[in-house]
Design a protein around this motif. Structure first.
Motif, PDB file in Angstrom:
ATOM      1  N   ASN A   9      35.449  18.835 -40.140  1.00 38.67           N
ATOM      2  CA  ASN A   9      35.603  19.503 -41.422  1.00 38.67           C
ATOM      3  C   ASN A   9      34.368  19.319 -42.302  1.00 38.67           C
ATOM      4  O   ASN A   9      33.906  20.265 -42.950  1.00 38.67           O
ATOM      5  CB  ASN A   9      36.833  18.963 -42.158  1.00 38.67           C
ATOM      6  N   LYS A  75      42.685  24.685 -48.554  1.00 41.34           N
ATOM      7  CA  LYS A  75      41.830  25.685 -47.909  1.00 41.34           C
ATOM      8  C   LYS A  75      41.978  27.081 -48.505  1.00 41.34           C
ATOM      9  O   LYS A  75      40.989  27.802 -48.658  1.00 41.34           O
ATOM     10  CB  LYS A  75      42.109  25.729 -46.404  1.00 41.34           C
ATOM     11  N   THR A 191      39.660  23.243 -41.176  1.00 40.26           N
ATOM     12  CA  THR A 191      41.109  23.073 -41.194  1.00 40.26           C
ATOM     13  C   THR A 191      41.542  22.450 -42.522  1.00 40.26           C
ATOM     14  O   THR A 191      40.792  21.697 -43.140  1.00 40.26           O
ATOM     15  CB  THR A 191      41.572  22.176 -40.030  1.00 40.26           C
ATOM     16  N   ASP A 192      42.743  22.774 -42.933  1.00 36.94           N
ATOM     17  CA  ASP A 192      43.259  22.258 -44.202  1.00 36.94           C
ATOM     18  C   ASP A 192      43.626  20.783 -44.066  1.00 36.94           C
ATOM     19  O   ASP A 192      43.711  20.246 -42.956  1.00 36.94           O
ATOM     20  CB  ASP A 192      44.474  23.074 -44.640  1.00 36.94           C
TER      21      ASP A 192
END
Length: 388
Positions: A9, A75, A191-192
Protein backbone atom coordinates in the motif's frame (compact mmCIF):
# COMPACT_ATOMS: atom_id res chain seq x y z
CA UNK A 1 15.54 1.25 6.56
CA UNK A 2 15.24 -0.32 3.13
CA UNK A 3 12.44 0.41 0.68
CA UNK A 4 11.78 -3.33 0.41
CA UNK A 5 10.46 -3.26 3.99
CA UNK A 6 7.57 -1.00 3.00
CA UNK A 7 4.25 -2.73 2.41
CA UNK A 8 2.46 -2.72 -0.95
CA UNK A 9 0.00 0.00 0.00
CA UNK A 10 2.77 2.46 0.90
CA UNK A 11 4.61 1.77 -2.37
CA UNK A 12 1.44 1.96 -4.50
CA UNK A 13 0.32 5.20 -2.82
CA UNK A 14 3.81 6.56 -3.46
CA UNK A 15 3.57 5.63 -7.16
CA UNK A 16 0.12 7.20 -7.34
CA UNK A 17 1.52 10.41 -5.88
CA UNK A 18 4.44 10.30 -8.32
CA UNK A 19 2.17 10.36 -11.37
CA UNK A 20 -0.31 12.81 -9.84
CA UNK A 21 2.50 15.25 -9.12
CA UNK A 22 3.94 14.59 -12.59
CA UNK A 23 0.64 15.85 -13.98
CA UNK A 24 0.27 18.73 -11.51
CA UNK A 25 3.80 20.08 -11.87
CA UNK A 26 3.53 20.27 -15.65
CA UNK A 27 0.99 23.00 -14.94
CA UNK A 28 1.88 24.73 -11.66
CA UNK A 29 5.25 26.31 -12.58
CA UNK A 30 3.62 27.83 -15.66
CA UNK A 31 0.33 28.96 -14.16
CA UNK A 32 1.42 32.21 -12.40
CA UNK A 33 3.33 33.28 -15.53
CA UNK A 34 0.35 32.34 -17.73
CA UNK A 35 -1.94 34.39 -15.50
CA UNK A 36 0.32 37.43 -15.52
CA UNK A 37 1.56 37.39 -19.11
CA UNK A 38 -1.42 36.14 -21.13
CA UNK A 39 -4.43 36.80 -18.88
CA UNK A 40 -3.02 40.05 -17.39
CA UNK A 41 -3.68 39.25 -13.72
CA UNK A 42 -2.15 41.42 -10.98
CA UNK A 43 -0.04 40.06 -8.11
CA UNK A 44 -2.95 40.74 -5.75
CA UNK A 45 -5.26 38.64 -7.95
CA UNK A 46 -2.71 35.82 -8.14
CA UNK A 47 -2.24 35.91 -4.36
CA UNK A 48 -6.00 35.83 -3.80
CA UNK A 49 -6.44 32.91 -6.22
CA UNK A 50 -3.71 30.91 -4.48
CA UNK A 51 -4.99 31.85 -1.04
CA UNK A 52 -8.57 30.82 -1.83
CA UNK A 53 -7.27 27.58 -3.35
CA UNK A 54 -5.34 26.72 -0.20
CA UNK A 55 -8.26 27.75 2.01
CA UNK A 56 -10.63 25.58 -0.03
CA UNK A 57 -8.42 22.53 0.29
CA UNK A 58 -8.14 23.07 4.04
CA UNK A 59 -11.90 23.24 4.54
CA UNK A 60 -12.56 20.05 2.60
CA UNK A 61 -9.70 18.21 4.27
CA UNK A 62 -11.42 18.84 7.59
CA UNK A 63 -14.80 17.58 6.34
CA UNK A 64 -13.30 14.66 4.47
CA UNK A 65 -11.19 13.62 7.44
CA UNK A 66 -14.15 13.77 9.81
CA UNK A 67 -16.35 11.78 7.41
CA UNK A 68 -13.62 9.21 6.76
CA UNK A 69 -13.26 8.53 10.50
CA UNK A 70 -17.04 8.03 10.76
CA UNK A 71 -17.22 5.87 7.63
CA UNK A 72 -14.63 3.34 8.75
CA UNK A 73 -12.98 3.25 5.30
CA UNK A 74 -10.40 5.38 3.49
CA UNK A 75 -10.01 4.34 -0.15
CA UNK A 76 -13.33 5.55 -1.62
CA UNK A 77 -12.79 9.19 -0.69
CA UNK A 78 -9.16 8.96 -1.80
CA UNK A 79 -10.13 7.69 -5.27
CA UNK A 80 -12.85 10.33 -5.64
CA UNK A 81 -10.48 13.16 -4.70
CA UNK A 82 -7.69 12.05 -7.03
CA UNK A 83 -10.17 11.48 -9.86
CA UNK A 84 -11.63 14.99 -9.57
CA UNK A 85 -8.20 16.58 -9.49
CA UNK A 86 -6.84 14.75 -12.52
CA UNK A 87 -9.88 15.66 -14.61
CA UNK A 88 -10.09 19.33 -13.56
CA UNK A 89 -6.43 20.43 -13.99
CA UNK A 90 -6.12 19.93 -17.78
CA UNK A 91 -9.18 22.16 -18.27
CA UNK A 92 -6.74 25.09 -17.99
CA UNK A 93 -6.31 24.47 -21.73
CA UNK A 94 -9.66 26.22 -22.28
CA UNK A 95 -9.20 29.15 -19.85
CA UNK A 96 -9.80 32.63 -21.28
CA UNK A 97 -9.73 34.70 -18.08
CA UNK A 98 -8.17 34.78 -14.64
CA UNK A 99 -11.55 33.90 -13.13
CA UNK A 100 -11.63 30.69 -15.18
CA UNK A 101 -8.15 29.79 -13.94
CA UNK A 102 -9.30 30.60 -10.41
CA UNK A 103 -12.24 28.20 -10.81
CA UNK A 104 -9.96 25.43 -12.10
CA UNK A 105 -7.30 26.04 -9.46
CA UNK A 106 -9.82 26.11 -6.61
CA UNK A 107 -11.59 23.04 -8.01
CA UNK A 108 -8.30 21.15 -8.12
CA UNK A 109 -7.52 22.13 -4.53
CA UNK A 110 -11.02 21.15 -3.38
CA UNK A 111 -10.39 17.74 -4.92
CA UNK A 112 -7.13 17.57 -3.00
CA UNK A 113 -9.08 18.45 0.11
CA UNK A 114 -11.26 15.39 -0.36
CA UNK A 115 -8.34 12.98 -0.70
CA UNK A 116 -5.57 14.18 1.61
CA UNK A 117 -6.88 13.24 5.08
CA UNK A 118 -8.10 9.72 4.18
CA UNK A 119 -4.93 9.09 2.13
CA UNK A 120 -2.67 10.17 4.99
CA UNK A 121 -4.70 8.07 7.40
CA UNK A 122 -4.38 5.13 4.98
CA UNK A 123 -0.60 5.60 5.00
CA UNK A 124 -0.60 5.91 8.77
CA UNK A 125 -2.58 2.67 9.13
CA UNK A 126 0.30 0.84 7.43
CA UNK A 127 3.09 2.61 9.37
CA UNK A 128 4.77 1.54 12.64
CA UNK A 129 5.44 4.52 14.90
CA UNK A 130 9.21 3.98 14.98
CA UNK A 131 9.54 4.53 11.20
CA UNK A 132 6.78 7.10 10.63
CA UNK A 133 9.29 9.82 9.71
CA UNK A 134 10.88 7.53 7.13
CA UNK A 135 7.53 6.45 5.62
CA UNK A 136 6.17 9.98 5.24
CA UNK A 137 9.60 11.02 3.95
CA UNK A 138 9.36 8.26 1.33
CA UNK A 139 5.92 9.50 0.30
CA UNK A 140 7.22 13.06 0.06
CA UNK A 141 10.19 11.82 -1.97
CA UNK A 142 7.79 10.21 -4.48
CA UNK A 143 5.84 13.49 -4.61
CA UNK A 144 9.06 15.35 -5.31
CA UNK A 145 10.26 12.87 -7.93
CA UNK A 146 6.97 13.15 -9.82
CA UNK A 147 7.08 16.93 -9.52
CA UNK A 148 10.64 16.91 -10.87
CA UNK A 149 9.56 14.83 -13.87
CA UNK A 150 6.62 17.14 -14.51
CA UNK A 151 8.57 20.39 -14.28
CA UNK A 152 11.38 19.01 -16.50
CA UNK A 153 8.78 17.93 -19.05
CA UNK A 154 7.26 21.43 -18.99
CA UNK A 155 10.74 22.95 -19.46
CA UNK A 156 11.52 20.63 -22.38
CA UNK A 157 8.24 21.37 -24.16
CA UNK A 158 8.60 25.10 -23.55
CA UNK A 159 12.14 24.97 -24.94
CA UNK A 160 11.15 22.90 -28.00
CA UNK A 161 7.86 24.58 -28.86
CA UNK A 162 8.59 28.18 -27.81
CA UNK A 163 7.13 30.52 -25.20
CA UNK A 164 3.78 31.15 -26.90
CA UNK A 165 0.35 30.99 -25.35
CA UNK A 166 -0.37 27.94 -27.51
CA UNK A 167 2.56 26.07 -25.95
CA UNK A 168 1.28 26.79 -22.46
CA UNK A 169 -2.18 25.48 -23.38
CA UNK A 170 -0.77 22.34 -25.04
CA UNK A 171 1.24 21.50 -21.92
CA UNK A 172 -1.91 21.88 -19.82
CA UNK A 173 -3.71 19.38 -22.06
CA UNK A 174 -0.86 16.82 -22.07
CA UNK A 175 -0.87 16.76 -18.28
CA UNK A 176 -3.96 14.53 -18.47
CA UNK A 177 -1.81 11.50 -19.43
CA UNK A 178 0.15 10.99 -16.17
CA UNK A 179 -3.03 11.84 -14.27
CA UNK A 180 -4.82 8.86 -15.83
CA UNK A 181 -1.87 6.57 -15.00
CA UNK A 182 -2.04 7.64 -11.35
CA UNK A 183 -5.72 6.74 -11.22
CA UNK A 184 -5.07 3.26 -12.58
CA UNK A 185 -2.49 2.62 -9.86
CA UNK A 186 -4.80 3.87 -7.13
CA UNK A 187 -7.84 1.88 -8.25
CA UNK A 188 -6.13 -1.45 -8.96
CA UNK A 189 -3.12 -1.62 -6.61
CA UNK A 190 -4.16 0.12 -3.38
CA UNK A 191 -6.25 -1.81 -0.86
CA UNK A 192 -8.40 -0.24 1.84
CA UNK A 193 -7.65 -0.48 5.57
CA UNK A 194 -11.06 -0.84 7.23
CA UNK A 195 -11.35 -0.06 10.93
CA UNK A 196 -14.01 0.31 13.59
CA UNK A 197 -15.16 3.94 13.43
CA UNK A 198 -15.28 6.09 16.53
CA UNK A 199 -18.64 5.95 18.25
CA UNK A 200 -18.09 9.07 20.33
CA UNK A 201 -18.53 12.57 18.98
CA UNK A 202 -15.36 14.50 18.33
CA UNK A 203 -14.31 17.01 20.97
CA UNK A 204 -11.13 19.11 20.80
CA UNK A 205 -9.84 17.48 24.00
CA UNK A 206 -9.93 14.12 22.20
CA UNK A 207 -6.64 15.10 20.55
CA UNK A 208 -3.47 15.43 22.66
CA UNK A 209 -1.72 18.65 23.61
CA UNK A 210 1.32 17.82 21.45
CA UNK A 211 -0.97 17.96 18.42
CA UNK A 212 -2.12 21.48 19.24
CA UNK A 213 1.43 22.71 19.78
CA UNK A 214 2.20 21.46 16.26
CA UNK A 215 -0.88 23.17 14.80
CA UNK A 216 0.03 26.43 16.53
CA UNK A 217 3.58 26.53 15.19
CA UNK A 218 2.63 25.44 11.67
CA UNK A 219 -0.19 28.00 11.52
CA UNK A 220 2.05 30.85 12.70
CA UNK A 221 4.68 29.86 10.17
CA UNK A 222 2.10 29.75 7.35
CA UNK A 223 0.81 33.19 8.35
CA UNK A 224 4.12 34.77 7.31
CA UNK A 225 5.36 32.37 4.61
CA UNK A 226 4.41 32.19 0.92
CA UNK A 227 4.08 29.39 -1.59
CA UNK A 228 5.80 28.54 -4.86
CA UNK A 229 3.67 30.96 -6.96
CA UNK A 230 5.35 34.06 -5.56
CA UNK A 231 8.77 32.46 -5.87
CA UNK A 232 8.09 31.82 -9.55
CA UNK A 233 7.02 35.42 -10.06
CA UNK A 234 10.07 36.61 -8.11
CA UNK A 235 12.29 34.52 -10.36
CA UNK A 236 11.01 36.43 -13.39
CA UNK A 237 11.29 39.72 -11.47
CA UNK A 238 14.93 38.91 -10.61
CA UNK A 239 15.71 38.54 -14.32
CA UNK A 240 15.53 34.78 -14.90
CA UNK A 241 14.50 33.98 -18.50
CA UNK A 242 10.96 32.61 -18.86
CA UNK A 243 12.11 29.34 -20.44
CA UNK A 244 14.43 28.75 -17.47
CA UNK A 245 11.76 29.18 -14.79
CA UNK A 246 10.46 25.58 -15.05
CA UNK A 247 14.09 24.46 -14.78
CA UNK A 248 14.60 26.44 -11.56
CA UNK A 249 11.39 24.86 -10.30
CA UNK A 250 12.81 21.47 -11.27
CA UNK A 251 15.80 22.24 -9.02
CA UNK A 252 13.35 22.80 -6.16
CA UNK A 253 11.69 19.46 -6.88
CA UNK A 254 15.05 17.68 -7.18
CA UNK A 255 16.17 19.03 -3.80
CA UNK A 256 12.81 18.16 -2.25
CA UNK A 257 12.94 14.59 -3.57
CA UNK A 258 16.60 14.12 -2.59
CA UNK A 259 16.23 15.26 1.02
CA UNK A 260 12.73 13.97 1.88
CA UNK A 261 13.86 10.50 3.03
CA UNK A 262 17.04 11.68 4.83
CA UNK A 263 15.00 14.30 6.70
CA UNK A 264 12.50 11.63 7.73
CA UNK A 265 15.22 9.23 8.88
CA UNK A 266 17.02 11.94 10.85
CA UNK A 267 13.68 12.92 12.41
CA UNK A 268 13.12 9.35 13.59
CA UNK A 269 16.58 9.41 15.19
CA UNK A 270 16.96 12.97 16.52
CA UNK A 271 13.35 14.12 16.92
CA UNK A 272 10.72 15.35 14.49
CA UNK A 273 10.30 18.74 16.15
CA UNK A 274 14.06 19.31 15.99
CA UNK A 275 14.12 18.64 12.26
CA UNK A 276 11.02 20.81 11.78
CA UNK A 277 12.85 23.76 13.34
CA UNK A 278 15.70 23.18 10.86
CA UNK A 279 13.36 23.27 7.86
CA UNK A 280 11.85 26.52 9.21
CA UNK A 281 15.36 27.98 9.24
CA UNK A 282 15.95 26.73 5.69
CA UNK A 283 12.86 28.54 4.45
CA UNK A 284 14.08 31.77 6.04
CA UNK A 285 17.46 31.50 4.33
CA UNK A 286 15.80 30.69 0.99
CA UNK A 287 13.54 33.74 1.27
CA UNK A 288 16.60 35.92 1.97
CA UNK A 289 18.28 34.56 -1.16
CA UNK A 290 15.21 35.36 -3.29
CA UNK A 291 15.00 38.85 -1.77
CA UNK A 292 18.52 39.61 -3.05
CA UNK A 293 17.03 40.45 -6.45
CA UNK A 294 19.65 38.44 -8.36
CA UNK A 295 19.44 35.45 -10.70
CA UNK A 296 21.92 33.62 -8.45
CA UNK A 297 19.55 34.24 -5.56
CA UNK A 298 16.76 32.55 -7.54
CA UNK A 299 18.76 29.34 -8.01
CA UNK A 300 19.94 29.33 -4.40
CA UNK A 301 16.46 30.15 -3.14
CA UNK A 302 14.77 27.34 -5.06
CA UNK A 303 17.43 24.87 -3.97
CA UNK A 304 16.97 25.75 -0.29
CA UNK A 305 13.19 25.91 -0.65
CA UNK A 306 13.24 22.30 -1.90
CA UNK A 307 14.95 21.20 1.32
CA UNK A 308 12.26 23.03 3.31
CA UNK A 309 9.43 21.46 1.29
CA UNK A 310 10.93 18.01 1.78
CA UNK A 311 10.24 18.25 5.50
CA UNK A 312 7.52 20.82 6.29
CA UNK A 313 4.32 18.80 5.86
CA UNK A 314 5.95 15.35 5.97
CA UNK A 315 7.26 15.96 9.50
CA UNK A 316 3.92 17.40 10.61
CA UNK A 317 2.11 14.33 9.24
CA UNK A 318 4.54 12.03 11.06
CA UNK A 319 3.98 13.86 14.37
CA UNK A 320 0.20 13.57 13.89
CA UNK A 321 0.59 9.88 13.01
CA UNK A 322 2.53 9.35 16.26
CA UNK A 323 0.19 11.29 18.56
CA UNK A 324 -3.41 11.07 17.26
CA UNK A 325 -5.67 8.10 18.18
CA UNK A 326 -6.23 5.71 15.26
CA UNK A 327 -9.97 6.38 15.02
CA UNK A 328 -9.34 10.15 14.89
CA UNK A 329 -6.29 10.33 12.62
CA UNK A 330 -8.13 11.66 9.55
CA UNK A 331 -9.96 14.18 11.74
CA UNK A 332 -6.60 15.29 13.17
CA UNK A 333 -5.18 15.76 9.69
CA UNK A 334 -8.30 17.74 8.81
CA UNK A 335 -7.97 20.06 11.83
CA UNK A 336 -4.29 20.59 11.01
CA UNK A 337 -4.86 21.46 7.35
CA UNK A 338 -7.80 23.72 8.20
CA UNK A 339 -5.70 25.85 10.53
CA UNK A 340 -2.81 26.03 8.06
CA UNK A 341 -5.20 26.80 5.19
CA UNK A 342 -6.80 29.75 6.97
CA UNK A 343 -3.45 31.34 7.75
CA UNK A 344 -2.20 30.63 4.22
CA UNK A 345 -5.18 32.48 2.73
CA UNK A 346 -4.31 35.51 4.86
CA UNK A 347 -0.60 35.22 4.04
CA UNK A 348 -0.91 34.95 0.25
CA UNK A 349 -3.53 37.70 0.00
CA UNK A 350 -1.33 40.03 2.07
CA UNK A 351 1.81 39.10 0.10
CA UNK A 352 0.14 39.99 -3.21
CA UNK A 353 -1.08 43.31 -1.84
CA UNK A 354 2.37 44.17 -0.45
CA UNK A 355 4.01 43.32 -3.77
CA UNK A 356 1.59 45.47 -5.79
CA UNK A 357 1.91 48.46 -3.46
CA UNK A 358 5.47 48.34 -2.13
CA UNK A 359 7.47 45.95 -4.29
CA UNK A 360 8.59 42.34 -4.11
CA UNK A 361 11.23 42.66 -1.39
CA UNK A 362 8.80 43.27 1.50
CA UNK A 363 6.88 39.96 1.47
CA UNK A 364 10.14 38.02 1.15
CA UNK A 365 11.92 39.90 3.95
CA UNK A 366 8.93 39.51 6.29
CA UNK A 367 8.80 35.80 5.50
CA UNK A 368 12.55 35.40 6.08
CA UNK A 369 12.67 37.16 9.46
CA UNK A 370 9.53 35.42 10.73
CA UNK A 371 10.75 31.96 9.67
CA UNK A 372 14.11 32.40 11.41
CA UNK A 373 12.44 33.65 14.60
CA UNK A 374 9.98 30.71 14.62
CA UNK A 375 12.80 28.24 13.95
CA UNK A 376 14.56 29.40 17.12
CA UNK A 377 11.32 29.39 19.14
CA UNK A 378 10.37 25.88 17.99
CA UNK A 379 13.81 24.47 18.78
CA UNK A 380 13.65 25.92 22.29
CA UNK A 381 10.11 24.57 22.86
CA UNK A 382 10.49 21.29 20.96
CA UNK A 383 9.70 19.15 24.05
CA UNK A 384 6.05 20.17 23.73
CA UNK A 385 5.77 18.25 20.43
CA UNK A 386 6.70 14.99 22.19
CA UNK A 387 8.98 13.76 19.36
CA UNK A 388 11.99 15.84 20.38
Amino acid sequence: MKLLSLNRNIIALGANSFFTDFSTEMILPLLPIFLERFLHASKSEIGLIEGLAEFGVAMLIALSGFYSDRLGRRKGLTVFGYGMSNIIKPLAFFAQSSSMIATIRIGDRLAKGVRVAPRDALISASTPKEISGFVFGFHKMMDGAGALAGSLTAFALLYLWGESEGTFRSIFAISLIPGLISMGILIFLVTDAPFTPAVRRFHPESLPGEFYWLVGFQSLFSLFAMNYSFMLLKAESNGLALAMIPLSYALYNLTQSTFAIPIGKMADRFGKATLLSIVYLAFGLGALAMASGTVAGVWLGFGIYGFFAGGFNALAKAIISDTAPNELKATAYGVYYTAVGITTLISLTAAGWLWDHYGSIYPFMIAAVSAIFLAIALFMMRRHLLCH
